[in-house]
Design an enzyme around this catalytic site. Structure first.
Site, PDB file in Angstrom:
ATOM      1  N   ASP A  52       0.965  -0.954   0.037  1.00 39.52           N
ATOM      2  CA  ASP A  52       0.310   0.234  -0.207  1.00 39.52           C
ATOM      3  C   ASP A  52       1.367   1.549  -0.545  1.00 39.52           C
ATOM      4  OD1 ASP A  52       0.806   0.129   2.661  1.00 39.52           O
ATOM      5  OD2 ASP A  52      -0.757  -0.698   3.245  1.00 39.52           O
ATOM      6  N   ASP A  90       1.689   5.240   0.930  1.00 40.73           N
ATOM      7  CA  ASP A  90       0.945   6.483   2.033  1.00 40.73           C
ATOM      8  C   ASP A  90       1.585   7.775   1.423  1.00 40.73           C
ATOM      9  OD1 ASP A  90      -0.366   4.978   4.020  1.00 40.73           O
ATOM     10  OD2 ASP A  90       1.482   4.144   4.323  1.00 40.73           O
ATOM     11  N   ASP A 116       8.505   5.986  13.115  1.00 38.89           N
ATOM     12  CA  ASP A 116       9.073   5.159  14.197  1.00 38.89           C
ATOM     13  C   ASP A 116      10.554   4.802  13.585  1.00 38.89           C
ATOM     14  OD1 ASP A 116       8.422   3.492  12.102  1.00 38.89           O
ATOM     15  OD2 ASP A 116       6.837   2.350  13.478  1.00 38.89           O
TER      16      ASP A 116
END
Ligand code: ATP
Ligand code: MG
Length: 457
Positions: free
Chosen positions: A82, A84, A163
């Site tokens: 996917d 983003d 992160d």
């Protein structure tokens, strides 16, 4: 007067130019700009939906980058699953640019932009939290866990809040440049997963990052950097605080990553499995249970790596089956066999739900798979014919085969059903076992002679 006005306008423009230059300066000081020649990201592997989303935002005057896992995967030569996009446009602005889009989320507001069957997740650059901010936009609890994250900031702020260094890379499709604030490209090339900032603080902000470290390292074959890995075992308990529904989503990603076995092994090595799937702890400690769970995970991994879909209900049913068996035995002291099984299923689901909320839509299928298991042992009369037409037969049958393979039931039962499924109707009838418990014929009560009512004719 006019002079004053012109002065004002020019001064404003000058200030704006200075600001842009400063932003540029900041960026170039803190982000490495990595050119196509070095990163060689193949734009053909990027979904056209992601490219159109960036283009739409950029044409409207905003910054837009493909970010996160997709850039990392492209650098590692994996096809991203996917995409983003990160932008300086706020959710409402994004929503106005794309006709087919909607704002979602509360804890983390973002926009889903829809292109045919594909959805691109667009998030606004996140900024720093400070104590004076509105609690509705950003807040943390006593342990430092971030409860809300809707404070917007600069691109640089956004990178710090991600992160791992490998996840903080920003690809601009227009210039084909990657912006790298935290040495992520070098880490990816060295196959290293490294936390941005101080790992303990970052895990306290969001304990799910511990699970993400495990999942990403298993899935991508990255080594967790020493300082990133070290605090995990000590902080494992923080996962108890994470809302059960979020934990479920993360575990689902982990189990459906195609690398579930490897993930479970790392979870165990990091002492993270305790309390996650509370019942799984126990199961993994029994030889038969462990064999069954590992076979189910292997089966799921193989399917996913072959590009097939995998049913999460099947997997969760497998993870908890040996607990159901144990509870079933106890329940049979108080109830007949089948009602006892239903009681056991409810007991296991309820206990599990306290930590990790399995979505209801999966629970009903799990229960169907479990409830069908005793029926595979009934191979006489009409029952096998009814079982084989059950809508969940296929999943229940696969489940039963795993039970046979793990040694819980005789392999002969699995073989019998496989043959039965492929047999003609005459062959099936011939295969039936003699009915062990012939139906008790109910003695008909002798008909009472009709009593004529007094007075009737
Ligand atoms: P996957 O391949 O599983 O999609 P991913 O890294 O893309 O991995 P997503 O959940 O899609 O994972 O998140 C997209 C990006 O958002 C991440 O790459 C990371 O930059 C950021 N992100 C996601 N979760 C967190 C988190 N818990 N803390 C900080 N940043 C996060
Ligand atoms: Mg992703």
């Amino acid at each position: 007067m006019i002079k004053k006005f012109l002065n004002k306008v020019f001064k404003k423009r000058e200030q704006a130019v200075v600001a842009i230059n400063e932003a540029d300066l900041n960026l170039s000081q803190s982000a490495k700009k990595i050119a196509f020649k070095k990163h060689q990201i193949n734009q053909d592997l990027i979904s056209s939906a992601a490219l159109k989303t960036c283009e739409g935002l950029q044409n409207a005057g905003f910054d837009a980058y493909i970010v996160g896992g997709a850039v990392r995967d492209l650098l590692l030569d994996f096809k991203p699953k996917d995409f983003d996009v990160a932008t300086n446009a706020e959710p409402e602005e994004v929503n106005r640019i794309f006709r087919r889009s909607r704002i979602i989320g509360r804890r983390f507001r973002l926009v889903h932009v829809l292109w045919g069957r594909e959805t691109i997740e667009v998030s606004t650059f996140r900024g720093h939290h400070d104590n004076n901010q509105n609690k509705d936009d950003g807040s943390t609890n006593d342990t430092g866990r971030i409860l809300r994250d809707n404070i917007f900031g600069s691109l640089e702020d956004d990178a710090v809040r991600r992160d791992f260094t490998a996840n903080a890379l920003y690809y601009n499709p227009k210039t084909q440049e990657v912006l790298d604030f935290h040495n992520g490209v070098a880490d990816v090339k060295a196959r290293l997963l490294r936390m941005i900032g101080e790992p303990i603080t970052r895990y306290k902000e969001d304990p799910v990052r511990m699970l993400r470290a495990v999942r990403l390292s298993a899935k991508l074959g990255l080594k967790i950097d020493k300082a990133t890995e070290k605090p995990i075992a000590e902080l494992a308990d923080l996962l108890q605080d994470v809302p059960p529904s979020r934990l479920f989503d993360e575990m689902l990603k982990l189990f459906l990553s195609g690398h579930a076995i490897e993930s479970i092994n790392i979870l165990r090595a990091q002492h993270l499995h305790h309390g996650l799937l509370p019942l799984l702890d126990v199961v993994l400690e029994q030889p038969l249970g462990e064999k069954f769970v590992m076979l189910a995970l292997k089966n799921t991994d193989d399917r996913i790596l072959e590009g097939k879909s995998s049913n999460p209900s099947f997997l969760f049913a497998a993870l908890l089956w040996h607990e159901v068996l144990k509870a079933w035995q106890v329940q049979q002291k108080h109830a007949p066999m089948i009602p006892a099984l239903y009681n056991a299923m409810d007991e296991v689901i309820q206990l599990q739900a306290k930590k990790l909320a399995i979505h209801n839509r999966f629970v009903s299928t799990m229960k169907e798979i479990w409830a069908m298991q005793p029926r595979f042992e009934q191979r006489a009369g009409k029952r096998p014919f009814a079982l084989i037409t059950h809508p969940r037969y296929r999943a229940a049958y696969d489940f039963m085969l795993l039970r046979a393979e793990s040694g819980e039931i005789a392999t002969e039962i699995g073989e019998w059903w496989t043959t039965f499924a492929h047999a003609s109707s005459e062959q099936r009838t011939a295969m039936l076992l003699p009915d062990a418990a012939p139906k008790k014929r109910r003695k008909r009560k002798p008909k009472k002679p009709a009593v004529k009512e007094a007075g009737s004719a």
